[in-house]
Design a protein around this motif. Sequence first.
Motif, mmCIF file in Angstrom:
data_model
loop_
_atom_site.group_PDB
_atom_site.id
_atom_site.type_symbol
_atom_site.label_atom_id
_atom_site.label_comp_id
_atom_site.label_asym_id
_atom_site.label_seq_id
_atom_site.Cartn_x
_atom_site.Cartn_y
_atom_site.Cartn_z
ATOM 1 N N TYR A 4 0.804 -1.215 0.000
ATOM 2 C CA TYR A 4 0.000 0.000 0.000
ATOM 3 C C TYR A 4 0.843 1.273 0.000
ATOM 4 N N ASN A 5 1.800 1.398 -0.902
ATOM 5 C CA ASN A 5 2.557 2.633 -1.011
ATOM 6 C C ASN A 5 1.774 3.631 -1.853
ATOM 7 N N PRO A 6 1.693 4.892 -1.392
ATOM 8 C CA PRO A 6 0.900 5.876 -2.137
ATOM 9 C C PRO A 6 1.562 6.251 -3.457
ATOM 10 N N LYS A 7 0.750 6.390 -4.512
ATOM 11 C CA LYS A 7 1.258 6.851 -5.804
ATOM 12 C C LYS A 7 1.346 8.366 -5.759
ATOM 13 N N ILE A 8 2.528 8.874 -6.008
ATOM 14 C CA ILE A 8 2.723 10.316 -5.974
ATOM 15 C C ILE A 8 2.622 10.833 -7.399
ATOM 16 N N GLU A 9 1.459 11.376 -7.701
ATOM 17 C CA GLU A 9 1.214 11.915 -9.028
ATOM 18 C C GLU A 9 0.317 13.132 -8.892
ATOM 19 N N GLN A 10 0.395 14.023 -9.840
ATOM 20 C CA GLN A 10 -0.411 15.243 -9.811
ATOM 21 C C GLN A 10 -1.877 14.880 -10.008
ATOM 22 N N PRO A 11 -2.760 15.307 -9.093
ATOM 23 C CA PRO A 11 -4.186 15.012 -9.261
ATOM 24 C C PRO A 11 -4.774 15.744 -10.466
ATOM 25 N N ALA A 12 -5.748 15.123 -11.094
ATOM 26 C CA ALA A 12 -6.380 15.731 -12.271
ATOM 27 C C ALA A 12 -7.255 16.918 -11.882
ATOM 28 N N ALA A 13 -7.947 16.799 -10.764
ATOM 29 C CA ALA A 13 -8.836 17.878 -10.323
ATOM 30 C C ALA A 13 -8.033 18.957 -9.609
ATOM 31 N N SER A 14 -8.498 20.172 -9.713
ATOM 32 C CA SER A 14 -7.851 21.253 -8.978
ATOM 33 C C SER A 14 -8.891 21.982 -8.146
ATOM 34 N N ALA A 50 -2.751 3.791 2.871
ATOM 35 C CA ALA A 50 -1.407 3.932 2.310
ATOM 36 C C ALA A 50 -0.392 4.033 3.436
ATOM 37 N N ASP A 51 0.843 3.694 3.112
ATOM 38 C CA ASP A 51 1.951 3.827 4.050
ATOM 39 C C ASP A 51 2.594 5.181 3.812
ATOM 40 N N TYR A 52 2.257 6.158 4.650
ATOM 41 C CA TYR A 52 2.759 7.515 4.456
ATOM 42 C C TYR A 52 4.131 7.737 5.071
ATOM 43 N N ASN A 53 4.693 6.751 5.701
ATOM 44 C CA ASN A 53 6.049 6.875 6.219
ATOM 45 C C ASN A 53 7.060 6.324 5.210
ATOM 46 N N ASP A 54 6.623 6.073 4.008
ATOM 47 C CA ASP A 54 7.457 5.583 2.914
ATOM 48 C C ASP A 54 8.508 6.638 2.548
ATOM 49 N N LYS A 55 9.733 6.212 2.211
ATOM 50 C CA LYS A 55 10.829 7.136 1.879
ATOM 51 C C LYS A 55 10.468 8.059 0.724
ATOM 52 N N LYS A 56 9.834 7.521 -0.306
ATOM 53 C CA LYS A 56 9.461 8.339 -1.464
ATOM 54 C C LYS A 56 8.446 9.409 -1.080
ATOM 55 N N PHE A 57 7.543 9.067 -0.181
ATOM 56 C CA PHE A 57 6.536 10.040 0.233
ATOM 57 C C PHE A 57 7.161 11.136 1.091
ATOM 58 N N VAL A 58 8.066 10.771 1.971
ATOM 59 C CA VAL A 58 8.776 11.764 2.790
ATOM 60 C C VAL A 58 9.578 12.696 1.879
ATOM 61 N N ALA A 59 10.222 12.148 0.853
ATOM 62 C CA ALA A 59 10.960 12.978 -0.105
ATOM 63 C C ALA A 59 10.013 13.915 -0.849
ATOM 64 N N PHE A 60 8.823 13.436 -1.188
ATOM 65 C CA PHE A 60 7.818 14.269 -1.837
ATOM 66 C C PHE A 60 7.435 15.456 -0.954
ATOM 67 N N LEU A 61 7.199 15.209 0.320
ATOM 68 C CA LEU A 61 6.867 16.302 1.253
ATOM 69 C C LEU A 61 8.027 17.292 1.375
ATOM 70 N N ASN A 62 9.225 16.775 1.451
ATOM 71 C CA ASN A 62 10.394 17.668 1.525
ATOM 72 C C ASN A 62 10.532 18.510 0.269
ATOM 73 N N LYS A 63 10.215 17.947 -0.886
ATOM 74 C CA LYS A 63 10.258 18.689 -2.141
ATOM 75 C C LYS A 63 9.219 19.822 -2.134
ATOM 76 N N LEU A 64 8.009 19.519 -1.640
ATOM 77 C CA LEU A 64 6.970 20.555 -1.561
ATOM 78 C C LEU A 64 7.390 21.668 -0.599
ATOM 79 N N LYS A 65 8.052 21.306 0.491
ATOM 80 C CA LYS A 65 8.522 22.313 1.454
ATOM 81 C C LYS A 65 9.549 23.244 0.813
ATOM 82 N N ALA A 66 10.388 22.687 -0.021
ATOM 83 C CA ALA A 66 11.497 23.464 -0.613
ATOM 84 C C ALA A 66 11.029 24.405 -1.721
ATOM 85 N N GLN A 67 9.875 24.169 -2.271
ATOM 86 C CA GLN A 67 9.392 24.997 -3.396
ATOM 87 C C GLN A 67 8.949 26.353 -2.928
#
Length: 189
Positions: free
Chosen positions: A40-50, A172-189
Amino acid sequence: MKILKKYGANALFFTLILVILFVPDAKAFLIRGLMEIGLYNPKIEQPAASVSDLNGIQFKDIRGNVIDLGNLKGKVIFVNFWATWCPPCRAEMPSLAKLYEQFKNDNTIVFIFADADGNLEKSTKYMAKRNYEMPVFKVNSDVPAQIFSGSLPTTVIFDKLGRLSFRHEGVADYNDKKFVAFLNKLKAQ
């Protein structure tokens, strides 16, 4: 004795299935085990809806404090909709607690754990009983269907500009390394 040997395994298996079906913590335990093996790793992709405007989307905590998402520009907003009776919600709570622990002192990320039932007393007791320190809120306004359509659990993340950056329905497993990296990327923007 022959009957016990012949049907004992079947009875045990049937009992196990009934426990998993009718005991929320047992079902959560099973799902959590599947999460740990990476199912159950979350798929990190841009949502279609805004979502065009976050103003007026409000959440209230047990003390009566109200958070309006429109006032959180400049911060990454992590919102998880859950309920105490929901086995998949219970299953993902340990990973959410670990994620929250990593970022709880980071003032660029706001975490909102929204009890979809709106029973703050019950959800706060649930969190305290399990030693989760996550901030619990109830929905205090209308929420657009692009954010939450009623499926539990649902997690949404908005970037610092208030744009919907992530939306996931289901466990989903939100403690996944890829998800943590995704959050860090959003923080840096």
